[in-house]
Design an enzyme around this catalytic site. Structure first.
Site, PDB file in Angstrom:
ATOM      1  N   LYS A  67      -6.691  -8.108 -23.277  1.00 56.17           N
ATOM      2  CA  LYS A  67      -6.893  -6.713 -23.667  1.00 56.17           C
ATOM      3  C   LYS A  67      -5.924  -6.225 -24.736  1.00 56.17           C
ATOM      4  O   LYS A  67      -6.311  -5.502 -25.654  1.00 56.17           O
ATOM      5  CB  LYS A  67      -6.816  -5.799 -22.445  1.00 56.17           C
ATOM      6  CG  LYS A  67      -7.969  -6.012 -21.491  1.00 56.17           C
ATOM      7  CD  LYS A  67      -7.861  -5.106 -20.294  1.00 56.17           C
ATOM      8  CE  LYS A  67      -8.994  -5.373 -19.331  1.00 56.17           C
ATOM      9  NZ  LYS A  67      -9.034  -4.394 -18.248  1.00 56.17           N
ATOM     10  N   ASP A 104     -11.334   1.603 -18.782  1.00 58.25           N
ATOM     11  CA  ASP A 104     -10.780   1.305 -17.457  1.00 58.25           C
ATOM     12  C   ASP A 104     -10.412   2.563 -16.682  1.00 58.25           C
ATOM     13  O   ASP A 104     -10.778   2.718 -15.520  1.00 58.25           O
ATOM     14  CB  ASP A 104      -9.540   0.409 -17.574  1.00 58.25           C
ATOM     15  CG  ASP A 104      -9.884  -1.028 -17.906  1.00 58.25           C
ATOM     16  OD1 ASP A 104     -10.948  -1.508 -17.479  1.00 58.25           O
ATOM     17  OD2 ASP A 104      -9.078  -1.674 -18.600  1.00 58.25           O
TER      18      ASP A 104
END
Length: 135
Positions: A67, A104
């Site tokens: 990420k 997220d």
């Protein structure tokens, strides 16, 4: 009709339910798509992502440990991505520029509110972990 191609990159990815979830979602809207996973080592990520784009890939989800690397590759980053300094969602715009977002945090909040009926306003919450949702 040609299938639109999406992929989840990370290591590990074998446990992911994303291909099944995205396929079922697409079926609900009569969309044809291919959603696969690719286990990739950190040092091979850029090449794997570029090969995916060349082969017609339209967008990707990113999981650990990629990420933060994905964030550095993006020409355009959402506010959420900038706050987290990480992305979990990538796509190429009309100018072939790599764009990144981080869903997220909002995904965690929506899950807690919608599926677990939790009221989060004015609450102290402890999140254990260092992943995207925690950021």
């Amino acid at each position: 009709m040609r299938s639109i191609s999406y992929k989840l990159f990370g290591n590990p990815v074998s446990h992911s339910l994303s291909p099944q979830i995205h396929t079922l979602f697409a079926q609900q809207f009569d969309l044809t798509l291919s959603y696969t996973t690719q286990k990739v080592e950190t040092e091979d990520f850029l090449n794997a992502l570029e090969q995916f784009r060349i082969q017609g890939g339209r967008g990707a989800n990113i999981t650990v440990p990629l990420k933060e690397i994905a964030y550095t590759l993006c020409q355009h980053k959402s506010t959420q991505a900038q706050r987290a300094q990480a992305v979990n969602t990538l796509y190429w715009d009309k100018d072939n520029q790599l764009c990144g977002d981080n869903t997220d945090g909002i995904g965690l909040v929506k899950d807690l509110k919608n599926n677990y009926h939790q009221i989060l306003e004015n609450k102290n919450i402890l999140i254990l972990g260092a992943g995207g949702a925690a950021r």
